[in-house]
Write a protein that holds these residues in place. Sequence first.
Motif, PDB file in Angstrom:
ATOM      1  N   ALA A 150     -30.237   4.703 -39.374  1.00 43.24           N
ATOM      2  CA  ALA A 150     -30.822   3.560 -40.074  1.00 43.24           C
ATOM      3  C   ALA A 150     -30.356   3.484 -41.518  1.00 43.24           C
ATOM      4  CB  ALA A 150     -32.345   3.643 -40.017  1.00 43.24           C
ATOM      5  N   LEU A 151     -30.159   4.635 -42.168  1.00 46.63           N
ATOM      6  CA  LEU A 151     -29.887   4.658 -43.605  1.00 46.63           C
ATOM      7  C   LEU A 151     -28.434   4.941 -43.965  1.00 46.63           C
ATOM      8  CD1 LEU A 151     -33.057   6.644 -44.785  1.00 46.63           C
ATOM      9  CD2 LEU A 151     -32.732   4.168 -44.690  1.00 46.63           C
ATOM     10  N   ALA A 152     -27.768   5.809 -43.201  1.00 45.79           N
ATOM     11  CA  ALA A 152     -26.416   6.223 -43.575  1.00 45.79           C
ATOM     12  C   ALA A 152     -25.419   5.066 -43.617  1.00 45.79           C
ATOM     13  CB  ALA A 152     -25.925   7.322 -42.636  1.00 45.79           C
ATOM     14  N   PRO A 153     -25.424   4.131 -42.645  1.00 48.18           N
ATOM     15  CA  PRO A 153     -24.465   3.018 -42.749  1.00 48.18           C
ATOM     16  C   PRO A 153     -24.668   2.159 -43.996  1.00 48.18           C
ATOM     17  CG  PRO A 153     -25.310   3.187 -40.515  1.00 48.18           C
ATOM     18  CD  PRO A 153     -26.151   4.104 -41.361  1.00 48.18           C
ATOM     19  N   ILE A 154     -25.909   2.043 -44.450  1.00 44.23           N
ATOM     20  CA  ILE A 154     -26.178   1.278 -45.670  1.00 44.23           C
ATOM     21  C   ILE A 154     -25.546   1.979 -46.869  1.00 44.23           C
ATOM     22  CG2 ILE A 154     -27.970   0.399 -47.210  1.00 44.23           C
ATOM     23  CD1 ILE A 154     -29.809   0.233 -44.775  1.00 44.23           C
ATOM     24  N   LEU A 155     -25.755   3.293 -46.955  1.00 44.94           N
ATOM     25  CA  LEU A 155     -25.149   4.075 -48.030  1.00 44.94           C
ATOM     26  C   LEU A 155     -23.632   4.029 -47.929  1.00 44.94           C
ATOM     27  CD1 LEU A 155     -25.210   6.100 -50.375  1.00 44.94           C
ATOM     28  CD2 LEU A 155     -25.489   7.927 -48.679  1.00 44.94           C
ATOM     29  N   GLY A 156     -23.096   4.200 -46.703  1.00 43.75           N
ATOM     30  CA  GLY A 156     -21.653   4.181 -46.518  1.00 43.75           C
ATOM     31  C   GLY A 156     -21.034   2.848 -46.886  1.00 43.75           C
ATOM     32  N   SER A 157     -21.722   1.762 -46.557  1.00 39.08           N
ATOM     33  CA  SER A 157     -21.227   0.431 -46.917  1.00 39.08           C
ATOM     34  C   SER A 157     -21.142   0.266 -48.426  1.00 39.08           C
ATOM     35  CB  SER A 157     -22.138  -0.638 -46.309  1.00 39.08           C
ATOM     36  OG  SER A 157     -21.708  -1.933 -46.656  1.00 39.08           O
ATOM     37  N   TRP A 158     -22.183   0.718 -49.123  1.00 42.79           N
ATOM     38  CA  TRP A 158     -22.179   0.614 -50.594  1.00 42.79           C
ATOM     39  C   TRP A 158     -21.073   1.477 -51.203  1.00 42.79           C
ATOM     40  CZ3 TRP A 158     -23.318   4.289 -54.458  1.00 42.79           C
ATOM     41  CH2 TRP A 158     -23.408   3.757 -55.752  1.00 42.79           C
ATOM     42  N   LEU A 159     -20.944   2.703 -50.736  1.00 42.67           N
ATOM     43  CA  LEU A 159     -19.902   3.590 -51.259  1.00 42.67           C
ATOM     44  C   LEU A 159     -18.512   3.005 -51.020  1.00 42.67           C
ATOM     45  CD1 LEU A 159     -21.248   7.102 -50.135  1.00 42.67           C
ATOM     46  CD2 LEU A 159     -21.140   6.233 -52.475  1.00 42.67           C
ATOM     47  N   THR A 160     -18.307   2.461 -49.833  1.00 47.71           N
ATOM     48  CA  THR A 160     -16.998   1.911 -49.484  1.00 47.71           C
ATOM     49  C   THR A 160     -16.653   0.713 -50.353  1.00 47.71           C
ATOM     50  OG1 THR A 160     -17.255   2.662 -47.196  1.00 47.71           O
ATOM     51  CG2 THR A 160     -15.609   0.953 -47.611  1.00 47.71           C
ATOM     52  N   GLN A 161     -17.611  -0.178 -50.538  1.00 46.99           N
ATOM     53  CA  GLN A 161     -17.358  -1.378 -51.326  1.00 46.99           C
ATOM     54  C   GLN A 161     -17.175  -1.075 -52.809  1.00 46.99           C
ATOM     55  OE1 GLN A 161     -19.835  -4.936 -50.293  1.00 46.99           O
ATOM     56  NE2 GLN A 161     -20.675  -3.630 -48.677  1.00 46.99           N
ATOM     57  N   GLU A 162     -17.915  -0.091 -53.306  1.00 40.47           N
ATOM     58  CA  GLU A 162     -17.862   0.204 -54.733  1.00 40.47           C
ATOM     59  C   GLU A 162     -16.728   1.162 -55.112  1.00 40.47           C
ATOM     60  OE1 GLU A 162     -19.688  -1.145 -57.163  1.00 40.47           O
ATOM     61  OE2 GLU A 162     -20.658  -2.439 -55.683  1.00 40.47           O
ATOM     62  N   ASN A 248     -24.424  -8.323 -39.981  1.00 37.61           N
ATOM     63  CA  ASN A 248     -25.716  -8.065 -40.630  1.00 37.61           C
ATOM     64  C   ASN A 248     -26.865  -8.114 -39.625  1.00 37.61           C
ATOM     65  OD1 ASN A 248     -24.615  -7.701 -43.173  1.00 37.61           O
ATOM     66  ND2 ASN A 248     -24.869  -9.849 -43.772  1.00 37.61           N
ATOM     67  N   ASN A 249     -26.827  -9.089 -38.736  1.00 38.24           N
ATOM     68  CA  ASN A 249     -27.885  -9.180 -37.728  1.00 38.24           C
ATOM     69  C   ASN A 249     -27.808  -8.034 -36.730  1.00 38.24           C
ATOM     70  OD1 ASN A 249     -29.076 -11.510 -38.737  1.00 38.24           O
ATOM     71  ND2 ASN A 249     -27.761 -12.874 -37.541  1.00 38.24           N
ATOM     72  N   PHE A 250     -26.581  -7.634 -36.404  1.00 46.21           N
ATOM     73  CA  PHE A 250     -26.413  -6.481 -35.519  1.00 46.21           C
ATOM     74  C   PHE A 250     -27.012  -5.239 -36.163  1.00 46.21           C
ATOM     75  CE2 PHE A 250     -23.894  -2.672 -34.556  1.00 46.21           C
ATOM     76  CZ  PHE A 250     -24.120  -2.558 -33.197  1.00 46.21           C
ATOM     77  N   THR A 251     -26.733  -5.043 -37.448  1.00 50.57           N
ATOM     78  CA  THR A 251     -27.276  -3.894 -38.183  1.00 50.57           C
ATOM     79  C   THR A 251     -28.799  -3.941 -38.227  1.00 50.57           C
ATOM     80  OG1 THR A 251     -25.289  -3.851 -39.562  1.00 50.57           O
ATOM     81  CG2 THR A 251     -27.194  -2.626 -40.363  1.00 50.57           C
ATOM     82  N   LEU A 252     -29.354  -5.147 -38.336  1.00 44.77           N
ATOM     83  CA  LEU A 252     -30.808  -5.299 -38.355  1.00 44.77           C
ATOM     84  C   LEU A 252     -31.420  -4.806 -37.049  1.00 44.77           C
ATOM     85  CD1 LEU A 252     -33.452  -6.373 -39.581  1.00 44.77           C
ATOM     86  CD2 LEU A 252     -32.883  -8.609 -38.604  1.00 44.77           C
ATOM     87  N   TRP A 253     -30.878  -5.229 -35.909  1.00 45.01           N
ATOM     88  CA  TRP A 253     -31.408  -4.777 -34.625  1.00 45.01           C
ATOM     89  C   TRP A 253     -31.201  -3.281 -34.443  1.00 45.01           C
ATOM     90  CZ3 TRP A 253     -34.708  -7.287 -31.708  1.00 45.01           C
ATOM     91  CH2 TRP A 253     -34.775  -8.677 -31.782  1.00 45.01           C
ATOM     92  N   PHE A 254     -30.053  -2.783 -34.889  1.00 47.21           N
ATOM     93  CA  PHE A 254     -29.772  -1.354 -34.832  1.00 47.21           C
ATOM     94  C   PHE A 254     -30.817  -0.576 -35.635  1.00 47.21           C
ATOM     95  CE2 PHE A 254     -27.271   2.528 -35.348  1.00 47.21           C
ATOM     96  CZ  PHE A 254     -26.642   2.629 -34.119  1.00 47.21           C
TER      97      PHE A 254
END
Length: 397
Positions: A150-162, A248-254
């Motif tokens: 639930a949390l790691a992809p959010i962190l990974g997305s931010w790290l990747t983009q930044e 984004n919607n896929f991530t929400l259901w995930f």
Amino acid sequence: MSNAAANNGNQMQIVLLVLLVLFSPLAIDIYLPALPQMAESFSVKHALIQDTITWFLFAMGLGQLFAGPLADKLGRRTVALGGVSIYALSALLAWGAQTIEWMLLARLLQGLGACATSVAAFATVRDIFGPNKSGKVISYLNGAICFIPALAPILGSWLTQEFGWRTNFSFMVLFGVLVYLVLAVAMKETNPKPSCEPVFRASRYMAVLNTPSFLFHACLCMFSMAVILAYVTSAPVVLIEGLGLSMNNFTLWFGINAVVNIAACLSAPKFMDKYGTYNALVTGILILGIGGILMLFLAQYQTPLAFMLPIFLSSASFAFILGGAAGKALAPFGDKAGTAAALLGLFQMSGSGLVVALMQRLDMQPHVMIALQMFIVVPSVFILLSKTGRKWHATLA
């Protein structure tokens, strides 16, 4: 006073165990958003980048056979520290990899490190809490693991983009170093009788594999894990390609499913405390069967909820089945708990992966494949209800 000190000590050990079991899901989930960037960086096809996950899981499954006996021979603490070291160093190698070959090698090594931390954690659970309470603690650990998807992809997305995709691996390095320091200071050896047998002896494995209660409960873990793997591999095809959901919607259901899994993993121990692991297993299997029926019935409705509702049920049942079965699989073993934990991990990971891979080659619709994975588990309830099944489940050390 001594009881209070012992309780505080056990609570501290649980915190350490949570840290140990986070390594493997973190190594998979944090860099999923970075896969396209990685493919572009290495100038390879996306499928080859996906091999970084496959190789990691393969190494984790195979590595169980080495980490388990070493945990019995050298101690849980030694194997845990060694695993964290390998994990951090291989993450550093992945961070600096300039070719896909070096990245794949790094991930192979990282899988070996992650499997060592996992084996050490679950063997320690058996040491501290014994055969009766270990199932409850395993459920709590699985609840902690469920936070990562639930949390790691959010962190990974931010790290990747930044900062770029390599930052995901530098985060793994930092996490590994910090956990190593905490373990070095606070983790105590919990195996009172280290094994005197040679580390790699076939008889050690056969002593576990020849135990019917282990095989039954390990197979329960394997087939219930296969349901989760079938969902994870099929969800993008169903939700994104089939139903046209955005990422984004896929991530929400995930994420919603991860929350369901967390809630189930936290409630399963309370259920087991009140009704016992036997009833928890029966309940989990029946819920999974209902999920399979719903999956087939709702396949006619092309909505995300129609697909995810049976998945929610399977996630809840997984917590009950794994919590009840994993502890009982390890119950008959004392100084071989590390070997037993290793074989249990091999069943769960490599075994479930093989089951799903074979089912996928039958070219079925995802709904049908997932439902069949659920139904495979259901006949085990009849074994549990039999005299032999009750005997297997009642087996203690």
